[in-house]
Write a protein that holds these residues in place. Structure first.
Motif, PDB file in Angstrom:
ATOM      1  N   GLN A 157       0.807  -1.218   0.000  1.00  0.00           N
ATOM      2  CA  GLN A 157       0.000   0.000   0.000  1.00  0.00           C
ATOM      3  C   GLN A 157       0.840   1.267   0.000  1.00  0.00           C
ATOM      4  OE1 GLN A 157      -4.028  -0.867   2.217  1.00  0.00           O
ATOM      5  NE2 GLN A 157      -2.364  -1.495   3.579  1.00  0.00           N
ATOM      6  N   GLU A 158       2.082   1.177   0.451  1.00  0.00           N
ATOM      7  CA  GLU A 158       2.996   2.319   0.424  1.00  0.00           C
ATOM      8  C   GLU A 158       4.158   2.081  -0.539  1.00  0.00           C
ATOM      9  OE1 GLU A 158       2.366   5.054   1.858  1.00  0.00           O
ATOM     10  OE2 GLU A 158       0.651   4.408   3.058  1.00  0.00           O
ATOM     11  N   LYS A 236       1.004  -0.235  -6.134  1.00  0.00           N
ATOM     12  CA  LYS A 236       0.180  -0.208  -4.910  1.00  0.00           C
ATOM     13  C   LYS A 236      -1.158  -0.906  -5.108  1.00  0.00           C
ATOM     14  CE  LYS A 236       2.270   4.190  -3.507  1.00  0.00           C
ATOM     15  NZ  LYS A 236       2.040   5.576  -3.055  1.00  0.00           N
TER      16      LYS A 236
END
Length: 605
Positions: A157-158, A236
């Motif tokens: 996600q990052e 992502k």
């Protein structure tokens, strides 16, 4: 020739820019990716066509215990948290303050929420060691001759700069009975998943092979995929990783249902499973008389009598002459006359002080100072050190190598698929990125079951995300590889010449408008601010008449008639005055050109 650029050219430029923009987004619009065809493989999963108006609804996949050795979709937080055990161990050979597995794990929805009920196991912390594991519902035994299928989702996600998101299938045994002691030394059977640090991108598939003779364990690393997988760590988005190991020793690795690597356990791993049958004899040594030289100097050759090895490669130019303004008595460097000894200079410690040397100012206007030396030139007689030419060595015996002997550790394992049984699955990670989400992790022995599980979870999720990402902005972000900063600089780079072109058009239009205004002003009688008052000039009647006649002929048709009309009284007065002056002064036949710019028209009586 001047180019006339107008609105049509600007429209053409705008049309060209739109065409380029459409070409950039065209392949994303139609869902075509060049990487889809690089491996030449036919996909074994056909995505269902989903209409734009069809509603996609997610329901947690149904887990039938008989079909899975392990399965967790993480949606039921209470049940899932009971399966997983946090490690309380410490790493060996590392500083005490960073040896603990104190990474934080959490069950939560993804940052980009698609459905609120869809949750995953998230590694929240970064730059910390984290370990968590869960017991399989039933142990996987490779002796059943059924394929091993491992499948799970990862969402970085990052993004990911340095760290792993792989899983370990822990070996059955005493060392894995207590999952709270799970650490990096815990024996595993297979390690599988993505890993990246800097430019080193890997998709691990490592299995630990047991030597059937002495029982030693060796890690076997799968060869790297042919294509790089950098986008998996940047976009992502959730990605599905699947490993299938068949009883015939073949394997396939899929990412998002696409085969990215395949091969055999026997031939596509380093070091190979089976050692060589023969090895070099460690007791065999090369004989001292063994001659490995292919070429040797010719023993019959001799140095020529005129070969001078002592001749220098360069010598002074005999034709050079010292310039006349060369100052041999002047040094090229002198002590700085402006320098002074520092106040804190200690002669006992620092020694005797001397002013620093500077260039001699006298030498600046001369060809040079100091002792003159002729420049060096190449020595035509220089030949260097003499060496005999090389010839074939008549005693050449070839490159020596030790003799081969039977490998005392040789074995032939034709069934490396029969690995150590698996009793648990674990995540033992260290990452410089946070919020790594794991979802839909299963271990089964049926490829069809894994495909159906993905169809109820990953496939629905990705179709929803892809449909929502068909806006222009998301297409551009995907095409920009999720680095809009660099493309912003590129846009500014293209904007500079476009701005200059627009400014040029604006300036030309402004100049043309000013010219048209000046031309229109000349056609009116209104006084202009730039017009300077003209002095009245005296002239005799004859010159006035001549000028009047010529002005009548040269008056433009567009001139205002008001300037040429005179009343009869004014004409009579002017005529009488001119006749009186003409009787006393001779008529001037010529007048300078500078005074003929404005003439009066006089009517004759």
């Amino acid at each position: 020739m001047q180019w006339k650029l107008g609105g049509s050219s600007a429209a053409l430029a705008l049309l060209l820019a739109c065409n380029i923009l459409l070409s950039v987004t065209a392949d994303v619009e139609f869902g075509v990716d060049a990487d889809d065809f690089e491996d030449g493989q036919v996909e074994d999963v056909q995505e269902e066509a989903v209409g734009a108006d069809e509603e996609l609804v997610y329901e947690s996949p149904v887990i039938e215990p008989k079909k899975f050795h392990f399965a967790d979709h993480f949606d039921n937080v209470d049940e899932s948290s009971k399966l997983w055990v946090h490690s309380q161990a410490k790493k060996d050979d590392i500083a005490e303050e960073i040896s603990k597995y104190d990474g934080i794990w959490s069950w939560e929805s993804p940052q980009r929420i698609v459905w609120a009920k869809d949750k995953g196991l998230v590694l929240k912390s970064k730059a910390k060691h984290a370990a968590i594991s869960a017991r399989l519902r039933k142990q996987f035994d490779f002796k059943t001759e059924k394929p091993l299928v491992v499948q799970y989702e990862v969402t970085l996600q990052e993004g990911q700069d340095c760290g792993g998101s792989y899983i370990k299938l822990l070996s059955a045994g005493k060392e894995t009975e207590d999952l709270k002691a799970f650490n990096d030394k815990t024996p595993y059977t297979i390690m599988f998943g993505p890993d990246k640090c800097g430019n080193d991108v890997k998709l691990h598939f490592i299995f630990r092979h047991v030597n059937p003779i002495n029982g030693t364990v060796t890690e076997k690393h799968c060869n790297k995929p042919k294509n790089r997988l950098d986008d998996l760590f940047k976009d992502k988005l959730p990605h599905l990783y699947q490993l299938v190991v068949h009883p015939d020793n073949s394997f396939e690795i899929r990412v998002d249902h696409k085969i990215v690597n395949e091969g055999s356990l026997l031939t596509d791993f380093k070091p190979p499973v089976n050692p060589p049958a023969q090895i070099d004899d460690p007791n065999d040594h090369k004989p001292e008389s063994w001659d490995e030289r292919e070429k040797i100097p010719d023993p019959t050759a001799s140095k020529p009598s005129d070969w001078d090895e002592d001749a220098p490669p360069q010598l002074p130019d005999p034709d050079a002459v010292m310039p006349e303004d060369w100052l041999e008595d002047e040094p090229d460097m002198i002590f700085d006359p402006t320098a002074s000894k520092p106040d804190d200079w200690d002669a006992e410690i620092d020694g005797e002080w001397e002013a620093p040397l500077v260039d001699n100012p006298v030498c600046e206007k001369a060809a040079g100072c100091g002792k003159w030396k002729a420049p060096l030139i190449q020595n035509p007689n220089y030949k260097g050190k003499w060496r005999a030419p090389s010839i074939d060595n008549p005693n050449y015996q070839g490159k020596w190598s030790p003799r081969k002997i039977a490998n005392p550790d040789f074995f032939e394992d034709l069934k490396p698929f029969r690995m150590t049984p698996i009793s648990a699955v674990g995540l033992e990670l260290w990452s410089m990125s946070s919020d790594i989400l794991f979802d839909n992790l299963i271990v089964t022995d049926d490829v069809a079951v894994a495909r159906d599980f993905a169809a109820m979870s990953f496939d629905i999720k990705r179709r929803y995300i892809d449909r929502e990402s068909k806006t222009l902005w998301h297409r551009l972000m995907r095409r920009m590889n999720y680095k809009p900063g660099w493309w912003a600089l590129y846009f500014l780079y293209l904007l500079i010449p476009a701005s200059c072109y627009i400014f040029y058009l604006y300036r030309r239009a402004k100049e043309d408008a000013a010219k048209r205004a000046d031309a229109q002003a000349k056609k009116t009688d209104a006084p202009q601010p730039d017009d300077a008052p003209e002095e009245e000039e005296e002239s005799d009647p004859s010159s006035e008449r001549a000028a009047g006649d010529s002005s009548k002929e040269s008056t433009p048709l567009s001139a205002s008639p008001k300037k040429n009309k005179k009343s009869d009284l004014e004409d009579n007065v002017e005529t009488k005055l001119e006749e009186a002056e003409g009787s006393d002064e001779p008529a001037q036949t010529e007048e300078p050109a500078t005074k003929s710019t404005r003439k009066r028209a006089v009517r004759k009586e």
